[in-house]
Scaffold this active site. Structure first.
Site, PDB file in Angstrom:
ATOM      1  CB  CYS A  68     -14.408  -7.151 -35.037  1.00  0.00           C
ATOM      2  SG  CYS A  68     -14.619  -7.402 -36.798  1.00  0.00           S
ATOM      3  CG  HIS A 115     -26.285  17.896  -9.257  1.00  0.00           C
ATOM      4  ND1 HIS A 115     -25.249  18.575  -9.849  1.00  0.00           N
ATOM      5  CD2 HIS A 115     -26.542  16.845 -10.076  1.00  0.00           C
ATOM      6  CE1 HIS A 115     -24.885  17.957 -10.969  1.00  0.00           C
ATOM      7  NE2 HIS A 115     -25.663  16.906 -11.129  1.00  0.00           N
ATOM      8  CE  LYS A 154     -19.606  13.070 -12.129  1.00  0.00           C
ATOM      9  NZ  LYS A 154     -20.871  13.546 -11.565  1.00  0.00           N
ATOM     10  NE  ARG A 186     -27.479  12.531  -8.219  1.00  0.00           N
ATOM     11  CZ  ARG A 186     -26.597  12.922  -9.152  1.00  0.00           C
ATOM     12  NH1 ARG A 186     -26.557  12.333 -10.331  1.00  0.00           N
ATOM     13  NH2 ARG A 186     -25.742  13.880  -8.896  1.00  0.00           N
ATOM     14  CE1 TYR A 206     -16.790 -12.854 -36.519  1.00  0.00           C
ATOM     15  CE2 TYR A 206     -16.401 -10.649 -35.641  1.00  0.00           C
ATOM     16  CZ  TYR A 206     -16.068 -11.985 -35.704  1.00  0.00           C
ATOM     17  OH  TYR A 206     -15.033 -12.459 -34.949  1.00  0.00           O
ATOM     18  CG  ASP A 238     -10.354  -7.658 -30.158  1.00  0.00           C
ATOM     19  OD1 ASP A 238     -10.605  -7.243 -29.019  1.00  0.00           O
ATOM     20  OD2 ASP A 238     -10.572  -8.823 -30.533  1.00  0.00           O
ATOM     21  NE  ARG A 290     -21.528  20.025  -7.694  1.00  0.00           N
ATOM     22  CZ  ARG A 290     -22.626  20.679  -7.283  1.00  0.00           C
ATOM     23  NH1 ARG A 290     -22.550  21.523  -6.255  1.00  0.00           N
ATOM     24  NH2 ARG A 290     -23.775  20.479  -7.886  1.00  0.00           N
TER      25      ARG A 290
HETATM   26  C1  LIG Z   1     -20.938  14.853 -11.930  1.00  0.00           C
HETATM   27  C2  LIG Z   1     -21.384  15.943 -11.064  1.00  0.00           C
HETATM   28  C3  LIG Z   1     -21.018  17.269 -11.356  1.00  0.00           C
HETATM   29  C4  LIG Z   1     -20.325  17.667 -12.627  1.00  0.00           C
HETATM   30  O1  LIG Z   1     -21.305  17.951 -13.612  1.00  0.00           O
HETATM   31  P1  LIG Z   1     -20.910  18.439 -15.074  1.00  0.00           P
HETATM   32  O2  LIG Z   1     -22.217  18.561 -15.772  1.00  0.00           O
HETATM   33  O3  LIG Z   1     -20.052  17.377 -15.650  1.00  0.00           O
HETATM   34  O4  LIG Z   1     -20.183  19.720 -14.900  1.00  0.00           O
HETATM   35  C5  LIG Z   1     -21.355  18.248 -10.446  1.00  0.00           C
HETATM   36  N1  LIG Z   1     -22.028  17.946  -9.305  1.00  0.00           N
HETATM   37  C6  LIG Z   1     -22.425  16.704  -9.011  1.00  0.00           C
HETATM   38  C7  LIG Z   1     -23.173  16.449  -7.751  1.00  0.00           C
HETATM   39  C8  LIG Z   1     -22.123  15.662  -9.881  1.00  0.00           C
HETATM   40  O5  LIG Z   1     -22.526  14.418  -9.579  1.00  0.00           O
END
Ligand SMILES: *Cc1c(COP(=O)(O)O)cnc(C)c1O
Length: 376
Positions: free
Chosen positions: A317, A172, A48, A142, A271, A319, A225
């Protein structure tokens, strides 16, 4: 001038500011993970947010060839980019997706996340086929099912529709990167309780993000994941100190000195004239600024030149930025903002500490203006 390799369109870059992505580092991290997993546990490469700023297509291809078998993204647009690049691996969208995306998801074999009764209700007129992973909210707060009642109702809703297929179930963790495991353990229990409501076991049950997979073999299940640590970055310093295998950082941020001058004692830089030379000083200009993600708050950060740290001076700055050197260097001298040079290294974690944030945010804030150059 640098020709970008490995992309269909060979593009020429004139500004010498680059993000170098070492795809072998990503592949090594995947191979090391694979060796620690049971044979049946699959690796879902999380790509992602443009693969955490590393480049989604390049990383997805490298990850799949190194042993990852599935991909996960956050949004419909990210999923379509993967499919449009010709990548056919199993692909899961982790976030909430509107019903307007269903026909595309079906056509492109993109798996969606089923996360609430409202969402299921919103897709009831679709005719499929559609694959979903059921998301359980075990304590993240979530998206996902929290209550046994709503989950049971959702499972019945899905089972009544032959076009809708459950291929996975997941949750998660919100504190897997912390030393204290109290909340984490509660999440594990909650997930197991809700999972027991499934009348059949989904093909792939998965719970672990990088932090959980690096610390807890009990959470390997059918897949893990792999996000931040696939890129060679520890999810937190606690996890970083207790790694089961070394992580190799894939990203380096580099530029070149485009101007060097000796300024007189008392002269100012940048600046607001906020920096004043305390003696005659060598000042170099680098062609990178906050529009590239070198945030103004990084004004105390150092850059590696000639294997030594050189401090950024004056305000950054949009750039450009200026650094103070101990000695003159030739034009075109390499400057490393993130990465290794000789015995010195500036890590993404160092930037994160300087900005009081997490390494994830550093990866995501390096802007698309900086070309990504890939090496194997
Ligand atoms: C982004 C995400 C991950 C990856 O998590 P990391 O801490 O980067 O390994 C896994 N599961 C879900 C649902 C996520 O949104």
């Amino acid at each position: 001038m640098l020709k970008k390799e490995g992309s269909l369109m060979s593009q020429t870059y004139y500004r010498p500011t680059f993000i170098r992505i070492n795809l072998s580092a990503i592949q090594t991290n995947i191979q090391h993970l694979k060796q620690t997993l049971p044979k049946h546990t699959k690796i879902i490469a999380v790509v992602k947010a443009n693969a955490y700023g590393h480049g989604d297509i390049e990383v997805a291809n490298a990850a799949l060839s190194a042993g990852a078998t599935q991909l996960a993204v956050a949004t419909p647009e990210e999923a379509l980019r993967i499919r449009d690049a010709g990548i056919t691996a199993e692909l899961l969208v982790l976030g909430a997706v509107p019903a307007s995306f269903l026909s595309k998801a079906s056509e492109k074999n993109i798996t969606l996340t089923a996360y609430s009764l409202e969402w299921l209700h919103s897709i009831r007129h679709f005719t499929g086929p559609l694959k979903v992973h059921v998301k359980i909210d075990s304590g993240m707060g979530r998206i996902g099912f929290v209550e046994e009642g709503e989950l049971t109702e959702a499972l019945a809703f899905i089972q009544q529709r032959s076009w809708l297929q459950i291929t996975g179930a997941f949750t998660h963790f919100s504190t897997a990167d912390e030393e204290n495991t109290e909340h984490y353990n509660k999440q594990v229990k909650t997930f197991e309780r809700l999972l027991s409501l499934f009348k059949f076991k989904p093909d792939i049950v998965h719970t672990a993000n990088s932090a959980a997979l690096l610390r807890d073999p009990n959470q390997f299940w059918d897949a893990v994941r792999f996000g931040i640590s696939m890129y060679g970055i520890a999810p937190s310093s606690f996890i970083g100190e207790n790694l089961p295998f070394p992580l190799k950082q894939a990203l380096a941020l580099e530029t070149e000195v485009v101007h060097v001058k000796k300024i007189k004692k008392g002269a100012s830089v940048g600046y607001g004239a906020m920096y004043t030379a305390v003696e005659d000083e060598w000042i170099a200009t680098l062609p990178i600024g906050y529009a590239d993600g070198l945030l103004r708050k990084l004004h105390n950060q150092s850059v590696l030149v000639n294997g030594k740290r050189a401090k950024i001076v004056g305000k950054i700055c949009m750039d450009q930025c200026m650094i103070r050197l101990e000695e003159q260097v030739p034009l075109g001298e390499k400057a490393v903002l993130i990465g290794k040079q000789a015995a010195e290294e500036i890590t993404i974690e160092e930037w994160a500490d300087a900005l009081q944030t997490i390494p994830y945010e550093i990866c995501c804030m390096l802007s698309n203006r900086i070309p990504r150059i890939y090496s194997k």
